[in-house]
Design a protein around this motif. Sequence first.
Motif, PDB file in Angstrom:
ATOM      1  N   PHE A 323      35.780 114.374  34.764  1.00 20.68           N
ATOM      2  CA  PHE A 323      36.276 113.027  34.406  1.00 20.68           C
ATOM      3  C   PHE A 323      35.328 111.666  34.557  1.00 20.68           C
ATOM      4  O   PHE A 323      34.850 111.179  33.904  1.00 20.68           O
ATOM      5  N   SER A 324      35.389 111.366  35.960  1.00 22.80           N
ATOM      6  CA  SER A 324      34.765 110.327  36.216  1.00 22.80           C
ATOM      7  C   SER A 324      33.324 110.026  36.183  1.00 22.80           C
ATOM      8  O   SER A 324      32.758 109.059  35.937  1.00 22.80           O
ATOM      9  N   THR A 325      32.453 111.126  36.294  1.00 26.25           N
ATOM     10  CA  THR A 325      31.021 111.256  36.029  1.00 26.25           C
ATOM     11  C   THR A 325      30.776 110.934  34.406  1.00 26.25           C
ATOM     12  O   THR A 325      30.178 110.198  33.960  1.00 26.25           O
ATOM     13  N   PRO A 326      31.334 111.948  33.791  1.00 24.27           N
ATOM     14  CA  PRO A 326      31.078 111.715  32.296  1.00 24.27           C
ATOM     15  C   PRO A 326      31.521 110.480  31.662  1.00 24.27           C
ATOM     16  O   PRO A 326      30.870 109.855  30.632  1.00 24.27           O
ATOM     17  N   MET A 327      33.004 109.784  32.355  1.00 19.30           N
ATOM     18  CA  MET A 327      33.103 108.748  31.706  1.00 19.30           C
ATOM     19  C   MET A 327      32.322 107.407  32.216  1.00 19.30           C
ATOM     20  O   MET A 327      31.904 106.524  31.331  1.00 19.30           O
ATOM     21  N   SER A 328      31.992 107.518  33.466  1.00 14.82           N
ATOM     22  CA  SER A 328      30.701 106.639  34.094  1.00 14.82           C
ATOM     23  C   SER A 328      29.713 106.288  33.264  1.00 14.82           C
ATOM     24  O   SER A 328      29.042 105.497  32.900  1.00 14.82           O
ATOM     25  N   ASN A 329      29.107 107.977  32.872  1.00 17.97           N
ATOM     26  CA  ASN A 329      27.855 107.714  32.047  1.00 17.97           C
ATOM     27  C   ASN A 329      28.043 107.100  30.726  1.00 17.97           C
ATOM     28  O   ASN A 329      27.050 106.470  30.267  1.00 17.97           O
ATOM     29  N   TRP A 330      29.012 107.741  30.015  1.00 17.71           N
ATOM     30  CA  TRP A 330      29.171 107.136  28.680  1.00 17.71           C
ATOM     31  C   TRP A 330      29.543 105.777  28.774  1.00 17.71           C
ATOM     32  O   TRP A 330      28.787 105.087  27.806  1.00 17.71           O
ATOM     33  N   LEU A 331      30.075 104.923  29.622  1.00 16.80           N
ATOM     34  CA  LEU A 331      30.369 103.679  29.612  1.00 16.80           C
ATOM     35  C   LEU A 331      29.154 102.977  29.944  1.00 16.80           C
ATOM     36  O   LEU A 331      28.637 101.716  29.029  1.00 16.80           O
ATOM     37  N   ASN A 332      28.282 103.454  30.656  1.00 17.26           N
ATOM     38  CA  ASN A 332      26.882 102.536  31.206  1.00 17.26           C
ATOM     39  C   ASN A 332      26.089 102.895  30.108  1.00 17.26           C
ATOM     40  O   ASN A 332      25.299 101.957  29.706  1.00 17.26           O
ATOM     41  N   ALA A 333      26.149 104.141  29.188  1.00 17.10           N
ATOM     42  CA  ALA A 333      25.263 104.402  28.099  1.00 17.10           C
ATOM     43  C   ALA A 333      25.594 103.297  26.934  1.00 17.10           C
ATOM     44  O   ALA A 333      24.703 102.937  26.057  1.00 17.10           O
ATOM     45  N   ASN A 334      26.707 103.133  26.592  1.00 16.67           N
ATOM     46  CA  ASN A 334      27.356 102.795  25.354  1.00 16.67           C
ATOM     47  C   ASN A 334      27.860 101.272  25.385  1.00 16.67           C
ATOM     48  O   ASN A 334      28.038 100.623  24.274  1.00 16.67           O
ATOM     49  N   ALA A 335      28.415 100.902  26.558  1.00 14.33           N
ATOM     50  CA  ALA A 335      29.161  99.565  26.817  1.00 14.33           C
ATOM     51  C   ALA A 335      29.209  99.175  28.313  1.00 14.33           C
ATOM     52  O   ALA A 335      30.366  99.084  28.743  1.00 14.33           O
TER      53      ALA A 335
END
Length: 552
Positions: A323-335
């Motif tokens: 959860f936390s790593t893929p979510m953090s990566n997605w947010l920092n890449a896209n928003a």
Amino acid sequence: MGAIGGPDVTTATATSTGGNDDFGGKPVDAVFKYAGVNGNGDPGMIDPPTNAWRMTNDFNSLSAVNKRGIHVAIVEYTAQMSGGQNFDDFTNGTAGMSSSNAAATYVMGRHFSGLAADAIMLAANPVRFNAQTFYGSLLMNPDLLGAIQQNGYISSVNAALPAGAVNKAVAQAMCLMTTSRSYTNTSNPNGLSAPTYLNKTYTGTPVQILSALLADGYPEWSIDGQGDPFWNTSVNNSTGSGYSQVGTWFNACVSNPTYNTTTYPTPTFAAGFAGWVQANNWLIRSLAPKGGVTFGWQDNMWAVGTGFWLHQNLTAAQIASTFSTPMSNWLNANAPSTISMTAAYGPDFFLFDRYEMDDSASPGAATLYNARSWDNFLSAVGQLSKANNNIPIMLWQIPGSHIPNTTEATPELFQGTAGSYVFSTAPVYFFGDSNLTSNLSNMIAGAASSTNTNTAVGNFAVACGTSAYNCLTPNSTYKQYLMEYNNLANNYNWSSNNGKLTLAANNNVFAILWGGGNTTNVIKNFSNTDDHGWLANKIIQYYTSPTPVVTH
């Protein structure tokens, strides 16, 4: 601690029970309310900031009654996907661009205008108590980030926001909301004899004029109606025979979106979703500078695909990889502007909900939380926070019902039906319940069922499985499932708080806002059930020795 509600149509007292939103004698630190009329951002409409205005006035008196300053929290939808795929909120042109409402025009510009209006109103009107100011908060776009990540919509969203589109919508909103104009009011909705506001000329920005009108006794219900000549709540802010004054001013800003760019130097926002997010942040910070009104973006535990991952036996490393790593990566890449406090116009906090239903309402949507589930939840949000400069975390729309037991004289009933109960675990997890026995021997247990949580309660047959609820005991009942902890049976004491609020604080949680439109709240309001003061009393007791947040 917070709740959903407001504004109250009655005057609260310490013992009052009148009104659908009466928090008299039930102190909380914040109350949240959805902006606008329909709670979905009202696409195609510039919502007046009347909820913010009314709640501030309400809480100025309520804070004195409860001896606790209250923050107004307004939930904003400048785009929403709570009901599924939707790109209409990113359109900004003439009629026909919105698939859900063909008549709507300049949807993005109107959304930005409504956000700007709420930011201005909250900044100008904090709640005041004991010579202190309690500024409001803006909670941004629930379910939007989660839906885009979960469903892989980011490419389509980026394509819907070409270069220049966001700046055009921002300019329209700033032209409308920062330009001083004059308005002579000839409307008398109440038919009063010579009211102060009749034939009076008001000067200022739209929000300043609205505030002055309301202060002079102009009826707020007219502003929230579809026909008000100054500011109304219909698509395109039309009145049937034309446009409201705010609608007319907006139309002029569409064709000539000028404003003072020296006072408000505006960045060139990049094409795509990241630029759109930054524009939302910039509007808030430009009109409600940092240090007063706060804001945060919301995300979901199911954004990584499903919420059932929370019900597994996971190490800290597994929670990070799930959860936390893929979510953090997605947010920092896209928003990145949703999660970075150090970014230009960055937010003050980040918020998560659980899924806006009591646990008993929708077990098929992963709502049956035991203590392991909540531990996983706190670990996950704490990891995300610590990976992003310790951004503070708000838990929002947390279900407020509790575990029913045989000692309760007035249990929380589903639709008022005897033998049918509403329940959740969150408040018992955080506060404990001394009325429960340590082994849950006095938990309500009805006829065994795998289809009706409300009547079976402790005897509900949990859907056990590696892709659902990972039960230690095969064919587990709900009672057995609640007792599982650290991969051992009969290993959790729900009568105690077990230090879980300290665990929340250690994971950078600073606030818990309880309830939702269909979820048990601190008070009985909307369509939710009545817990007869159970949660309110827990919060009152909590305030005698609150858990300090962790500062960094």
